[in-house]
Design a protein around this motif. Structure first.
Motif, short mmCIF file in Angstrom:
data_model
loop_
_atom_site.label_atom_id
_atom_site.label_comp_id
_atom_site.label_asym_id
_atom_site.label_seq_id
_atom_site.Cartn_x
_atom_site.Cartn_y
_atom_site.Cartn_z
N ARG A 108 0.87 -1.29 -0.12
CA ARG A 108 0.01 -0.20 -0.14
C ARG A 108 0.96 1.30 0.01
O ARG A 108 0.46 2.40 -0.73
CB ARG A 108 -1.18 -0.06 1.15
N TYR A 111 2.50 1.40 -3.60
CA TYR A 111 1.41 2.27 -4.59
C TYR A 111 1.39 3.70 -4.19
O TYR A 111 1.33 4.31 -5.29
CB TYR A 111 0.21 1.58 -4.06
N ARG A 115 2.37 5.96 -7.66
CA ARG A 115 1.11 5.83 -8.44
C ARG A 115 0.83 7.13 -9.72
O ARG A 115 0.36 6.75 -10.39
CB ARG A 115 -0.25 6.05 -7.62
N ALA A 126 -3.91 -1.69 -15.60
CA ALA A 126 -5.17 -1.52 -15.05
C ALA A 126 -4.85 -1.45 -13.44
O ALA A 126 -5.82 -0.73 -12.88
CB ALA A 126 -6.27 -2.21 -15.67
N ASP A 127 -4.28 -2.57 -13.14
CA ASP A 127 -4.47 -2.88 -11.62
C ASP A 127 -3.01 -2.70 -10.95
O ASP A 127 -2.34 -3.86 -10.54
CB ASP A 127 -5.25 -3.87 -11.30
N ILE A 129 -1.94 -2.14 -7.91
CA ILE A 129 -1.73 -2.81 -6.75
C ILE A 129 -1.59 -4.16 -6.88
O ILE A 129 -0.63 -5.07 -6.13
CB ILE A 129 -3.12 -2.57 -5.69
N ALA A 130 -2.54 -5.03 -7.75
CA ALA A 130 -2.44 -6.29 -8.06
C ALA A 130 -0.98 -6.67 -8.57
O ALA A 130 -0.38 -7.77 -8.33
CB ALA A 130 -3.43 -6.83 -9.00
N LYS A 131 -0.41 -5.85 -9.56
CA LYS A 131 0.82 -5.72 -10.00
C LYS A 131 1.95 -5.75 -8.99
O LYS A 131 2.79 -6.72 -8.82
CB LYS A 131 1.15 -4.78 -11.11
#
Ligand code: S3P
Length: 176
Positions: A108, A111, A115, A126-127, A129-131
């Motif tokens: 977190r 990110y 960002r 697209a994501d 955080i998932a990456k």
């Protein structure tokens, strides 16, 4: 450990390698290098352009060559790119030619710090955080494999992190 031992910082994108590395180098009066900045200087283009033109594989080759060159020197502080540990030759070089610090920072926080950055091609998805979660799952064991010292980066601001690393470094130096 020799007094001229290199200090090498590893960790995910946004973990603070460049900021902390620069501060450490200043405190120790050592030269500071950032492998990404060095690659950009050598190529004359940004990291994202290298990814566009040569793909990740091309970038990784340049990264390995740059790290090998930088670690021919001694007494430097080196911030490495987050993916440098993927290459076993890089890991070997780091272990052989440096005292390695892993800046372990939660996703977190990474990110929030990354960002708005357009120059990190792996996070232009697209994501993100998932990456970051996926990169962390893949790389955390590799960072730990090379690290002489793991710093819980979430618990320290940059200047505290530098103090903590220096304390550990001095302990290692005096226990030689
Ligand atoms: C990468 C991290 C970046 C840079 C490139 C790839 C990665 O460096 O080398 O975008 O694979 O994690 P930083 O960790 O300095 O952002």
């Amino acid at each position: 450990m020799e007094i001229s031992q290199n200090i090498i910082l590893v960790g995910l994108m946004g973990s603070g390698k460049t900021t902390i590395g620069r501060l450490l180098a200043r405190r120790l009066e050592r030269p500071f290098y950032d492998s990404d900045q060095e690659i950009e200087q050598r190529c004359g283009v940004r990291v994202r352009t290298i990814f566009d033109l040569e793909g990740e594989a091309g970038f990784r080759q340049r990264e390995a060559a740059t790290i090998a060159d930088l670690l021919k020197g001694s007494g430097i502080v080196l911030a490495t790119g987050g993916g440098a540990v993927l290459n076993p030759c890089n890991r070997e070089q780091m272990k052989r030619h440096g005292w390695v610090v892993y800046l372990d920072v939660p996703v977190r926080v990474l990110y929030e710090r990354t960002r708005n950055d357009q120059n990190r091609p792996l996070l232009q998805v697209a994501d993100p955080i998932a990456k970051l979660e996926a990169l962390r799952a893949e790389r955390d064991p590799l960072y730990r494999e090379v690290a002489d010292f793991v710093l819980d980066g979430a618990r320290h601001h940059s200047s505290n992190a530098v103090q903590r690393i220096l304390k550990e470094w001095e302990t290692c130096e005096t226990s030689k």
